[in-house]
Design an enzyme around this catalytic site. Structure first.
Site, short mmCIF file in Angstrom:
data_model
loop_
_atom_site.label_atom_id
_atom_site.label_comp_id
_atom_site.label_asym_id
_atom_site.label_seq_id
_atom_site.Cartn_x
_atom_site.Cartn_y
_atom_site.Cartn_z
N ARG A 185 71.02 -1.30 -25.31
CA ARG A 185 72.41 -0.33 -25.91
C ARG A 185 72.96 0.13 -24.34
NH1 ARG A 185 72.89 0.58 -31.91
NH2 ARG A 185 75.11 -0.11 -31.69
N ARG B 162 71.84 7.06 -43.36
CA ARG B 162 72.85 6.76 -41.79
C ARG B 162 74.23 6.22 -42.40
NH1 ARG B 162 71.23 5.08 -36.54
NH2 ARG B 162 72.67 5.06 -36.62
N ASP C 273 75.32 -6.75 -37.20
CA ASP C 273 75.11 -5.76 -38.78
C ASP C 273 75.06 -6.52 -40.18
OD1 ASP C 273 75.47 -4.37 -36.60
OD2 ASP C 273 76.51 -2.97 -37.72
N CYS D 298 66.98 2.81 -27.60
CA CYS D 298 67.52 2.87 -29.28
C CYS D 298 66.50 1.74 -29.67
CB CYS D 298 68.68 2.55 -29.08
SG CYS D 298 69.36 1.53 -30.67
N LYS E 139 81.78 2.99 -42.26
CA LYS E 139 81.15 4.14 -41.47
C LYS E 139 81.23 4.42 -39.65
CE LYS E 139 76.98 3.46 -39.36
NZ LYS E 139 76.23 3.11 -38.40
N ASN E 140 81.59 2.53 -39.58
CA ASN E 140 81.90 2.65 -38.47
C ASN E 140 83.48 2.91 -37.68
OD1 ASN E 140 79.60 1.92 -37.58
ND2 ASN E 140 79.39 -0.07 -37.44
C1 UD1 Z 1 78.59 -1.44 -33.00
C2 UD1 Z 1 78.94 -0.74 -33.95
C3 UD1 Z 1 77.15 -1.63 -34.48
C4 UD1 Z 1 77.26 -2.88 -34.48
C5 UD1 Z 1 77.52 -3.23 -32.78
C6 UD1 Z 1 78.02 -4.86 -33.01
C7 UD1 Z 1 79.13 2.05 -33.94
C8 UD1 Z 1 79.32 2.52 -34.45
N1 UD1 Z 1 78.27 0.16 -34.06
O1 UD1 Z 1 77.57 -0.67 -31.96
O2 UD1 Z 1 76.82 -1.15 -35.46
O3 UD1 Z 1 76.07 -3.05 -34.58
O4 UD1 Z 1 78.62 -2.52 -32.64
O5 UD1 Z 1 78.83 -4.95 -33.69
O6 UD1 Z 1 81.11 1.01 -34.20
N2 UD1 Z 1 76.67 -3.27 -24.34
C9 UD1 Z 1 77.02 -3.53 -22.77
N3 UD1 Z 1 77.16 -2.44 -21.71
C10 UD1 Z 1 78.02 -0.76 -22.52
C11 UD1 Z 1 78.37 -2.11 -24.18
C12 UD1 Z 1 78.15 -2.89 -24.55
O7 UD1 Z 1 76.54 -4.61 -21.90
O8 UD1 Z 1 79.00 -0.51 -22.11
C13 UD1 Z 1 76.27 -4.44 -25.26
C14 UD1 Z 1 75.03 -3.97 -25.76
O9 UD1 Z 1 74.35 -3.72 -25.78
C15 UD1 Z 1 75.44 -5.53 -26.84
C16 UD1 Z 1 76.62 -5.65 -26.88
O10 UD1 Z 1 77.06 -5.29 -25.23
O11 UD1 Z 1 74.29 -5.88 -26.26
C17 UD1 Z 1 77.64 -5.18 -28.31
O12 UD1 Z 1 77.38 -4.27 -28.10
P1 UD1 Z 1 78.40 -3.05 -28.69
O13 UD1 Z 1 79.81 -3.69 -29.70
O14 UD1 Z 1 79.28 -2.04 -27.71
O15 UD1 Z 1 77.91 -2.45 -29.50
P2 UD1 Z 1 78.34 -0.61 -30.23
O16 UD1 Z 1 80.06 -0.25 -30.01
O17 UD1 Z 1 77.30 0.04 -30.19
#
Ligand code: UD1
Length: 425
Positions: A127, A404, A312, A122, A22-23
C-alpha cells in the site's frame, strides 16, 4: 486482548440500523483543515479509527467536539481548525491508521506545508502512497522523503494542473481533490475513483464553496477558489457495513431489514447475492435480505474499483461462499495479500484453495466452530459471519481490528437472535 465468542447456527432475524461510512468520515474530517470555519459532520459512527483521526487533528490544534451518545442520527462532530498550530502528523498516530495521510492535501492547500509520517507496511499489502505524492507534485508541491516522513511544502499557492492517475486510487483521489479546491486555476483529475465516499467528499466540499464538476464520474474538474466556508454535512451510509450484515443474513439463511442505507450504494454486491439465490429487495429506508429459502449457490467474484465488487467485501463473500452449494472462484485484483482469512476459514472446515490472486471455494453444508485469529478489519468480520453460520462455538482472537470499523457489532447481532459476546482481557 478482547475476544469474541459466538455460538453459531441460528438464522439472523430482525432489523439493523446502518451507521455512517467509516471511510467517508475519515476523508471528511480532514476537510476542516481547508477552512477556519466550523465543519459539522452528522451520522458519525463511533469507531476506533474515527477517534484516531480525531486525535490526530487535535494534536494539530484543531478543536474537536463529539456531541452526544449514540442516537438514530449517529453522532455529531464539530471540527474547528482556526487555531491550527502544527502541520505534523507524527509516526505514532499515522502508524495506527493509514488514512492519516489524508491530512496531507488539505494542509498543503491551506497552510502551504505538511510533514506526515510515511504509513508503514500493512497487513493487506504494501500500500504505497506514491500516487498521492505525484498528484500533489503536479499541483506544485515540493516533496521530500526524509527520516520516515513526507516533507511537503509549496511556494505561494498550489496551481491547478492535469492529474492523470495511472491506477484508480481512493485515497489519492481524495487528497488531490481536497488540495485542488484551494489551488489557483483549474485542475482536471482523470481516472478518479468513483466510490460513493468520493462523491460524499465532493458534495461536502461543494457545500463549502468549492467548484467541482463531474461528481460520480472518472473525471473531476475543480476550479480553485480563494477560501472555503463552514458546513454541516451528513456522512453517507456505510455500504461495507450494509453489505456485511446482508451477507451475515445470507450465511445464516436468515432474514434482515437494514435501515439507514440504500441499494444504490451496493449494486454490485446485490447483483451477486441475487445470482446466488438470495432475495434482496428495497425496503423503506433500506434493504430487505431474505435467505430463508435455504439454498445459496456459488457465484464467482472479482474485486474491482467502484462500481465493481468492493475489495472490502471480498472476505465476507468468501465466508458466505464457504456455505454455498457448488464451487466458485474469488479473485482479488486490488490488494496483493488479502487472503489472510483463508487459513482461518479453513480451520472452521471451509474448503478453499488459493492460486495466485484467486481462491477456489467449494461450499460445505455446514462450517464448524473453532478458535480463530482476526488479521485485519474485513477478515475479522468475515470470521464473525462464518462463526454465526457454523455449528458450535467459535472464539475470535484479536478483535481490536473489528472495533476499527464496526460499531457495536455484538449488540446489533444479539438483537437479531445471535448468540455472541465479548470476552474481555
Ligand atoms: C481505500 C479504503 C479501503 C479500501 C480501498 C480500495 C479508506 C480509508 N480506505 O483505501 O478500505 O479497501 O480504498 O477500495 O477509504 N496504490 C498505489 N499507490 C498509491 C495509492 C494506492 O499503488 O499511492 C495502490 C494500492 O496499493 C492498491 C490500489 O492502489 O493496490 C488501490 O488503493 P487505494 O484505492 O488507494 O486504497 P486506499 O485509499 O488506501
Amino acid at each position: 486482548m478482547d475476544r469474541i465468542r459466538i455460538i453459531g447456527g441460528a438464522p439472523l432475524k430482525g432489523t439493523i440500523r446502518i451507521g455512517g461510512a467509516k471511510n467517508a468520515a475519515l476523508t471528511l474530517m480532514p476537510v476542516c483543515l481547508l477552512t477556519d470555519q466550523v465543519v459539522t459532520l452528522t451520522n458519525i459512527p463511533d469507531l476506533a479509527d474515527i477517534r484516531t483521526m480525531g486525535g490526530l487533528l487535535e494534536h494539530m490544534g484543531v478543536h474537536v467536539h463529539l456531541n452526544g451518545a449514540d442516537s438514530a442520527e449517529g453522532r455529531i462532530l464539530d471540527l474547528n481548525a482556526s487555531g491550527l498550530r502544527d502541520t505534523t502528523a507524527p509516526y505514532d498516530l499515522v502508524r495506527k491508521m493509514r488514512a492519516s495521510v489524508l491530512v496531507l492535501g488539505p494542509l498543503l492547500a491551506r497552510h502551504g506545508q505538511a510533514r506526515v509520517s510515511l504509513p508503514g507496511g500493512c497487513a493487506i499489502g504494501t500500500r504505497p502512497v506514491d500516487l498521492h505524492l505525484k498528484a500533489l507534485e503536479a499541483l506544485g508541491a515540493i516533496i521530500e522523503l526524509k527520516e520516515g516522513y513526507i516533507d511537503a511544502r509549496v511556494e505561494g499557492r498550489l496551481k491547478g494542473a492535469q492529474v492523470n492517475f495511472p491506477k484508480v486510487t481512493v485515497g489519492g483521489t481524495e487528497n488531490a481533490l481536497m488540495a485542488a479546491t484551494l489551488a489557483e486555476g483549474r485542475t482536471i483529475i482523470e481516472n478518479a475513483a468513483r466510490e460513493p465516499e468520493i462523491s460524499d467528499l465532493a458534495t461536502c466540499l461543494r457545500a463549502m464553496g468549492a467548484q467541482i464538476e463531474g461528481i460520480g464520474t472518472g473525471t473531476l474538474t475543480v476550479d480553485g477558489v480563494d477560501s472555503l466556508g463552514g458546513v454541516t454535512h451528513a456522512v453517507v451510509p456505510d455500504r461495507i457495513e450494509t453489505g456485511t450484515y446482508a451477507l451475515a443474513a445470507a450465511a445464516t439463511r436468515g432474514r434482515l431489514t437494514l435501515t439507514g442505507t440504500g441499494m444504490d450504494l451496493t449494486e454490485a454486491l446485490v447483483d451477486h447475492m441475487r445470482q446466488a439465490g438470495v432475495v434482496v429487495e428495497e425496503a423503506t429506508d433500506g434493504l430487505l435480505i431474505d435467505a430463508t429459502g435455504g439454498e445459496v449457490r456459488g457465484v464467482d467474484v472479482m474485486t474491482e474499483p467502484f462500481p465493481g465488487f468492493p475489495t472490502d467485501m471480498q472476505a465476507q463473500w468468501m465466508a458466505l461462499m464457504s456455505t454455498a452449494s457448488g464451487a466458485c472462484m474469488i479473485t482479488e485484483s486490488i490488494f496483493e495479500n488479502r487472503f489472510m482469512h483463508v487459513p482461518e476459514l479453513s480451520r472452521m472446515g471451509a474448503d478453499i484453495n488459493i492460486h495466485g490472486g484467486s481462491a477456489i471455494v467449494r461450499g460445505k453444508a455446514r462450517l464448524s466452530g473453532a478458535q480463530v485469529m482476526a488479521t485485519d478489519l474485513r477478515a475479522s468480520v468475515c470470521l464473525v459471519i462464518a462463526g454465526l453460520a457454523a455449528e458450535g462455538e467459535t472464539v475470535i482472537n484479536r478483535v481490536y481490528h473489528l472495533d476499527r470499523g464496526y460499531e457495536r457489532v455484538e449488540d446489533k447481532l444479539v438483537t437479531c437472535g445471535a448468540t455472541i459476546e465479548r470476552l474481555s482481557g
